[in-house]
Design a protein around this motif. Structure first.
Motif, PDB file in Angstrom:
ATOM      1  N   SER A  82       0.831  -1.196   0.000  1.00 21.08           N
ATOM      2  CA  SER A  82       0.000   0.000   0.000  1.00 21.08           C
ATOM      3  C   SER A  82       0.869   1.251   0.000  1.00 21.08           C
ATOM      4  O   SER A  82       2.059   1.211   0.286  1.00 21.08           O
ATOM      5  CB  SER A  82      -0.920  -0.001   1.222  1.00 21.08           C
ATOM      6  OG  SER A  82      -0.150   0.159   2.401  1.00 21.08           O
ATOM      7  N   SER A  83       0.235   2.383  -0.301  1.00 18.86           N
ATOM      8  CA  SER A  83       0.952   3.651  -0.336  1.00 18.86           C
ATOM      9  C   SER A  83       0.952   4.352   1.014  1.00 18.86           C
ATOM     10  O   SER A  83       1.837   5.149   1.297  1.00 18.86           O
ATOM     11  CB  SER A  83       0.339   4.579  -1.379  1.00 18.86           C
ATOM     12  OG  SER A  83      -1.021   4.841  -1.055  1.00 18.86           O
ATOM     13  N   ASP A  84      -0.043   4.061   1.851  1.00 15.94           N
ATOM     14  CA  ASP A  84      -0.180   4.825   3.089  1.00 15.94           C
ATOM     15  C   ASP A  84       0.613   4.217   4.245  1.00 15.94           C
ATOM     16  O   ASP A  84       1.583   4.805   4.724  1.00 15.94           O
ATOM     17  CB  ASP A  84      -1.658   4.988   3.461  1.00 15.94           C
ATOM     18  CG  ASP A  84      -2.437   3.691   3.334  1.00 15.94           C
ATOM     19  OD1 ASP A  84      -3.667   3.748   3.414  1.00 15.94           O
ATOM     20  OD2 ASP A  84      -1.816   2.633   3.161  1.00 15.94           O
ATOM     21  N   ASP A  85       0.216   3.025   4.688  1.00 11.39           N
ATOM     22  CA  ASP A  85       0.880   2.452   5.861  1.00 11.39           C
ATOM     23  C   ASP A  85       1.886   1.358   5.497  1.00 11.39           C
ATOM     24  O   ASP A  85       2.456   0.728   6.393  1.00 11.39           O
ATOM     25  CB  ASP A  85      -0.150   1.906   6.850  1.00 11.39           C
ATOM     26  CG  ASP A  85      -1.004   0.796   6.258  1.00 11.39           C
ATOM     27  OD1 ASP A  85      -1.886   0.302   6.972  1.00 11.39           O
ATOM     28  OD2 ASP A  85      -0.784   0.422   5.081  1.00 11.39           O
ATOM     29  N   GLY A  86       2.097   1.123   4.198  1.00  6.68           N
ATOM     30  CA  GLY A  86       3.071   0.120   3.793  1.00  6.68           C
ATOM     31  C   GLY A  86       2.642  -1.308   4.016  1.00  6.68           C
ATOM     32  O   GLY A  86       3.487  -2.212   4.037  1.00  6.68           O
ATOM     33  N   SER A  87       1.344  -1.535   4.169  1.00  2.00           N
ATOM     34  CA  SER A  87       0.859  -2.905   4.330  1.00  2.00           C
ATOM     35  C   SER A  87       1.235  -3.732   3.109  1.00  2.00           C
ATOM     36  O   SER A  87       1.185  -3.242   1.982  1.00  2.00           O
ATOM     37  CB  SER A  87      -0.655  -2.911   4.498  1.00  2.00           C
ATOM     38  OG  SER A  87      -1.031  -2.260   5.684  1.00  2.00           O
TER      39      SER A  87
END
Length: 121
Positions: A51-56
């Motif tokens: 993901s771009s936000d939390d790096g999941s």
């Protein structure tokens, strides 16, 4: 705007490779990134995404525990570390950008040109 995947090659079973997905003309950290692969005669399949936000991160069962996706925003690059490679990992590997992590290639907009990975003794 260009996305380029590179780092593939020929490796023996059990070996490792690291693929890179580099962007030019835009910033990767705003996007989710997916790695897909396509073997001869088979459909393209999702391998992993971040993901771009939390790096999941998310992994296909076939690569879980062996592959690791990571991103280096300073380098504007996403990496795919592949360990314990198997012959069935042989494929052309593609990276792509999207708005959110997804296993569907339809959810990705920009695609790199692909990098060949061959696992063989």
């Amino acid at each position: 705007v260009q996305l380029q995947a590179y780092g593939g090659g020929l490796v023996q079973p059990g070996g490792s490779l690291r693929l890179s997905c580099a962007a030019s003309g835009f910033t990767l950290d705003y996007y989710a990134i997916g790695w897909f692969r396509q073997a001869p005669g088979k459909e393209r399949e999702g391998v992993t995404c971040i993901s771009s936000d939390d790096g999941s991160t998310y992994y296909a069962d076939s690569v879980k525990g062996r592959f690791t996706i990571s991103r280096d925003n300073a380098e504007n690059t996403v990496y795919l570390q592949m360990n314990s490679l198997k012959p069935e990992d042989t494929a052309v590997y593609y990276c792509a950008t999207g708005l959110r992590p997804s296993w569907s290639s339809n959810d990705y907009d920009y695609w790199g040109q692909g990098s060949q990975v061959t696992v063989s003794s």
